[in-house]
Design an enzyme around this catalytic site. Structure first.
Site, PDB file in Angstrom:
ATOM      1  N   GLU A 158      12.392   0.702  -2.405  1.00 45.07           N
ATOM      2  CA  GLU A 158      11.091   1.232  -2.827  1.00 45.07           C
ATOM      3  C   GLU A 158      10.054   0.107  -2.836  1.00 45.07           C
ATOM      4  O   GLU A 158      10.408  -1.074  -2.953  1.00 45.07           O
ATOM      5  CB  GLU A 158      11.273   1.863  -4.231  1.00 45.07           C
ATOM      6  CG  GLU A 158      10.038   2.330  -4.946  1.00 45.07           C
ATOM      7  CD  GLU A 158       9.278   3.452  -4.253  1.00 45.07           C
ATOM      8  OE1 GLU A 158       9.018   3.326  -3.049  1.00 45.07           O
ATOM      9  OE2 GLU A 158       8.910   4.426  -4.944  1.00 45.07           O
ATOM     10  N   ASP A 159       8.796   0.475  -2.696  1.00 43.69           N
ATOM     11  CA  ASP A 159       7.732  -0.544  -2.721  1.00 43.69           C
ATOM     12  C   ASP A 159       7.406  -0.977  -4.148  1.00 43.69           C
ATOM     13  O   ASP A 159       7.306  -2.165  -4.433  1.00 43.69           O
ATOM     14  CB  ASP A 159       6.474  -0.045  -1.982  1.00 43.69           C
ATOM     15  CG  ASP A 159       5.930   1.290  -2.500  1.00 43.69           C
ATOM     16  OD1 ASP A 159       6.551   1.926  -3.378  1.00 43.69           O
ATOM     17  OD2 ASP A 159       4.860   1.715  -1.996  1.00 43.69           O
TER      18      ASP A 159
ATOM     19  N   ASP B 233       6.389   2.286 -10.964  1.00 42.17           N
ATOM     20  CA  ASP B 233       5.244   2.325 -11.854  1.00 42.17           C
ATOM     21  C   ASP B 233       5.650   3.142 -13.090  1.00 42.17           C
ATOM     22  O   ASP B 233       6.297   2.628 -13.993  1.00 42.17           O
ATOM     23  CB  ASP B 233       4.100   2.950 -11.044  1.00 42.17           C
ATOM     24  CG  ASP B 233       2.761   2.916 -11.730  1.00 42.17           C
ATOM     25  OD1 ASP B 233       2.422   1.889 -12.308  1.00 42.17           O
ATOM     26  OD2 ASP B 233       2.044   3.935 -11.663  1.00 42.17           O
TER      27      ASP B 233
ATOM     28  N   PHE C 100      -3.976  -2.238  -9.770  1.00 44.02           N
ATOM     29  CA  PHE C 100      -3.626  -1.467  -8.575  1.00 44.02           C
ATOM     30  C   PHE C 100      -3.531  -2.410  -7.382  1.00 44.02           C
ATOM     31  O   PHE C 100      -4.496  -3.064  -7.010  1.00 44.02           O
ATOM     32  CB  PHE C 100      -4.627  -0.349  -8.314  1.00 44.02           C
ATOM     33  CG  PHE C 100      -4.070   0.685  -7.384  1.00 44.02           C
ATOM     34  CD1 PHE C 100      -3.158   1.627  -7.843  1.00 44.02           C
ATOM     35  CD2 PHE C 100      -4.404   0.683  -6.038  1.00 44.02           C
ATOM     36  CE1 PHE C 100      -2.601   2.562  -6.985  1.00 44.02           C
ATOM     37  CE2 PHE C 100      -3.857   1.618  -5.165  1.00 44.02           C
ATOM     38  CZ  PHE C 100      -2.951   2.564  -5.645  1.00 44.02           C
TER      39      PHE C 100
ATOM     40  N   ARG D 123      -1.899  -0.492   4.222  1.00 45.04           N
ATOM     41  CA  ARG D 123      -0.446  -0.693   4.336  1.00 45.04           C
ATOM     42  C   ARG D 123      -0.109  -1.833   5.296  1.00 45.04           C
ATOM     43  O   ARG D 123       0.953  -2.433   5.213  1.00 45.04           O
ATOM     44  CB  ARG D 123       0.227   0.584   4.863  1.00 45.04           C
ATOM     45  CG  ARG D 123       0.167   1.772   3.919  1.00 45.04           C
ATOM     46  CD  ARG D 123       1.123   2.853   4.420  1.00 45.04           C
ATOM     47  NE  ARG D 123       0.870   4.151   3.825  1.00 45.04           N
ATOM     48  CZ  ARG D 123       1.357   4.564   2.655  1.00 45.04           C
ATOM     49  NH1 ARG D 123       2.104   3.757   1.935  1.00 45.04           N
ATOM     50  NH2 ARG D 123       1.095   5.772   2.200  1.00 45.04           N
TER      51      ARG D 123
END
Ligand code: IMP
Ligand code: MG
Length: 178
Positions: free
Chosen positions: A98-99, A102, A151, A164
């Site tokens: 996963e990136d 959160d 963010f 991206r």
């Protein structure tokens, strides 16, 4: 594109070094066993490519695409499957790639989903972790970096599908999304 960032958090070199560090640990933990790496689209693509180059195990790869976000910067808590696995995972060791984690809603949904599909084991490998924002408790086995509550974009991570392709991770200027 670059001018929309407030600051750079991690360079490509630092991210590649993290992928090596995590790959070494995964190789040791699964020595002699097979693993299926499941990348979550689209954010994990750059990190997944780096991680896999450091994996020295018999393995296969697959991808899933889920959405919880809509187009904003806050999780909605609902998870929709947009693209499912293409191979069965029963009796397989699964490592989810996963990136960023959160709220934890996405990963806790996927972990339950994979357990229901009778995976032998399910672990999580994430490039970034934002522990301050967690809404559901979740065990994260492999973490590249903890990040503050800002963010971030780049290296797979997006804002409204953009950024991206950046070869580094940085903080998006709040004026871009406010
Ligand atoms: P969670 O379900 O709240 O843990 O959200 C995980 C997903 O939200 C990640 O896969 C990302 O796609 C997205 N996300 C969370 N924080 C960020 C961020 O700072 N930048 C870009 N995407 C983010
Ligand atoms: Mg995303």
């Amino acid at each position: 594109m670059h001018k929309d960032l407030e600051k750079i958090l991690f360079s490509e070199e630092e991210i590649k070094a993290a992928a090596k560090r995590l790959g070494d640990r995964i190789n040791a933990d699964y020595a002699g066993q097979e693993v299926i790496f499941v990348g979550l689209l689209k954010g994990s693509v750059q990190f997944m490519a780096d991680l896999l180059k450091n994996i020295d195990l018999m393995c296969t790869i697959d991808f899933m695409c889920v959405s919880s976000y809509g187009n904003g910067t806050k999780s909605t808590g609902r998870v929709n499957i947009i693209k499912d696995l293409s191979e069965p995972i029963d009796d397989k060791n699964v490592v989810i790639v996963e990136d960023i984690i959160d709220s934890g809603n996405t990963l806790s949904f996927i972990k339950r989903y994979f357990s229901a599909k009778n995976a032998k084991s399910v672990r999580i490998c994430t490039l970034l972790n934002k522990p301050s924002r967690r809404e559901v408790e979740i065990d994260v086995d492999y973490i590249g970096f903890d990040v503050p509550d800002e963010f971030v974009v780049g290296y797979g991570l997006d804002y409204q599908e953009y950024y991206r392709n950046l070869p580094y991770i940085g903080v998006l200027k709040p004026e871009i999304y406010e």
